[in-house]
Design an enzyme around this catalytic site. Structure first.
Site, PDB file in Angstrom:
ATOM      1  CD  GLU A  28      14.362  -8.708 -37.703  1.00 43.27           C
ATOM      2  OE1 GLU A  28      15.503  -8.961 -37.264  1.00 43.27           O
ATOM      3  OE2 GLU A  28      13.717  -9.484 -38.419  1.00 43.27           O
ATOM      4  CE  LYS A 159      14.914 -16.760 -40.804  1.00 43.63           C
ATOM      5  NZ  LYS A 159      14.650 -15.742 -39.795  1.00 43.63           N
TER       6      LYS A 159
HETATM    7  N1  PSU Z   1      14.227 -12.380 -41.586  1.00 44.38           N
HETATM    8  C1  PSU Z   1      15.058 -11.932 -42.556  1.00 44.38           C
HETATM    9  N2  PSU Z   1      16.380 -11.866 -42.267  1.00 44.38           N
HETATM   10  C2  PSU Z   1      16.875 -12.171 -41.013  1.00 44.38           C
HETATM   11  C3  PSU Z   1      15.982 -12.608 -39.991  1.00 44.38           C
HETATM   12  C4  PSU Z   1      14.672 -12.701 -40.340  1.00 44.38           C
HETATM   13  O1  PSU Z   1      14.631 -11.648 -43.663  1.00 44.38           O
HETATM   14  O2  PSU Z   1      18.072 -12.029 -40.790  1.00 44.38           O
HETATM   15  C5  PSU Z   1      16.462 -12.896 -38.573  1.00 44.38           C
HETATM   16  C6  PSU Z   1      15.353 -12.536 -37.585  1.00 44.38           C
HETATM   17  O3  PSU Z   1      15.863 -11.568 -36.710  1.00 44.38           O
HETATM   18  C7  PSU Z   1      15.035 -13.819 -36.873  1.00 44.38           C
HETATM   19  C8  PSU Z   1      16.348 -14.547 -36.935  1.00 44.38           C
HETATM   20  O4  PSU Z   1      14.605 -13.602 -35.570  1.00 44.38           O
HETATM   21  O5  PSU Z   1      16.799 -14.247 -38.264  1.00 44.38           O
HETATM   22  C9  PSU Z   1      16.187 -16.007 -36.628  1.00 44.38           C
HETATM   23  O6  PSU Z   1      17.410 -16.560 -36.318  1.00 44.38           O
HETATM   24  P1  PSU Z   1      17.514 -18.014 -35.628  1.00 44.38           P
HETATM   25  O7  PSU Z   1      16.997 -18.965 -36.665  1.00 44.38           O
HETATM   26  O8  PSU Z   1      19.002 -18.182 -35.348  1.00 44.38           O
HETATM   27  O9  PSU Z   1      16.708 -17.962 -34.383  1.00 44.38           O
END
Ligand code: PSU
Ligand code: MN
Length: 310
Positions: A28, A159
């Protein structure tokens, strides 16, 4: 891949590997555009690709560049993503990026969409999105994408800034198997343990491949989430990181930060409050996940089964 829409550009080596049924790993790019500062992001992007190559698979970093969806980036394009991309591209955002000829990093959900279109079966990331704790209803579209895409997703858990029990419940509701890699416990991103159980345990890339084949052969349409705990030497204990995450969460609520901006804000704030320790942890598990994903991609080829959507 025959009927790929015009807005897709697949890098030659990725195209060749897919055609020859050789292992490919999707990576990603939101972590590059919104997760890490420059130039750490560029170094990490290169290192993740190198990790995949070292373990015998072809890396395909996915991003949007000037309105086209890229599956695999040249080093020049990786530099462009790391230096200039502005959008955070999830599934709802693709059309906006294409229409505006904009560039951006693809989230887990965004990457799942593009990788699946070209037939990639393995994807490495840091942590998936999930159910947020702050204020009103905020559930990452990552969960919906995992529910509906036949892909092995290697991560370090969700996370830890998230509501983990609710995220796990949602994954169960959506029918996504959550595998602990070498553990029975759901890892919590910066920490090896969360106190919550996974739905099953696997101990080798072959076992992951067998599990995924069984899951898809019977017609399941969801992803297989492989959760590898962070290396012990880079771990931040729950006792240390939880109060910091709570503090970051309070600031986010005070400042009224919500929507797409919330995850990057929280991760950055936690990094400041841990004096860079959380970023080092993040980089450590991203690289480990890239290595494991390549090993799993190798175990998945040659593709013995016809994988059909339900
Ligand atoms: N993991 C990390 N850093 C990030 C992300 C994940 O260590 O920046 C990103 C991923 O791309 C994940 C996104 O899909 O954050 C999720 O964002 P949201 O909670 O807005 O869906
Ligand atoms: Mn959200």
């Amino acid at each position: 891949m025959n009927s790929l829409p015009a807005s897709f550009i697949v890098k030659d080596d990725v195209k060749r590997a897919l055609k020859l049924d050789q292992p490919v790993v999707a990576l990603e790019s939101t972590v590059l555009t919104h997760g890490l500062p420059h130039p750490t992001n560029l170094a990490l992007g290169r290192d993740m690709e190198a990790a995949v190559l070292a373990d015998g698979a072809t890396p395909a970093t996915i991003a949007v560049l000037r309105g086209t969806i890229r599956i695999g980036l040249t080093d020049e394009e990786l530099v462009e993503v790391a230096e200039t991309s502005s959008m955070k591209i999830s599934r709802r955002d693709y059309a906006a990026a294409i229409a505006k000829k904009a560039s951006g990093g693809t989230t887990v959900a965004g990457t799942l969409f593009a990788a699946d279109k070209v037939g990639i079966k393995v994807f490495a990331t840091g942590g998936i999105g999930g159910v947020h704790k702050e204020g009103r209803f905020d559930v990452s579209t990552d969960l919906q994408a995992l529910a509906s895409t036949q892909m092995i997703v290697v991560c370090a858990g969700a996370k830890s800034i998230l509501d983990l029990p609710s995220t796990l419940e949602m994954l169960e509701t959506l029918g996504v198997p959550v595998l602990g890699y070498g553990t029975d416990e759901f890892p919590a991103f910066f920490s090896r343990s969360s106190g919550f159980k996974t739905s099953a345990r696997v101990d080798s890339p072959q076992e992951v491949a067998e599990f995924a084949r069984a899951h898809w052969e019977i017609g399941m349409s969801s992803a297989v989430l492989v959760c590898q705990p962070i290396a012990e030497k880079d771990e931040i204990s729950r006792e240390e990181v939880e109060p910091i995450e709570e503090q970051a969460s309070l600031v986010a609520q005070e400042k009224g930060i919500s929507g797409q901006a919330l995850t990057p804000f929280l991760l950055q704030r936690v990094n400041e409050l841990t004096n860079g320790k959380s970023m080092r942890a993040n980089i450590s598990f991203l690289l480990n996940n890239a290595h494991l994903a390549a090993q799993i991609a190798k175990a998945m080829t040659p593709t013995k089964i016809k994988i059909k959507a339900m």
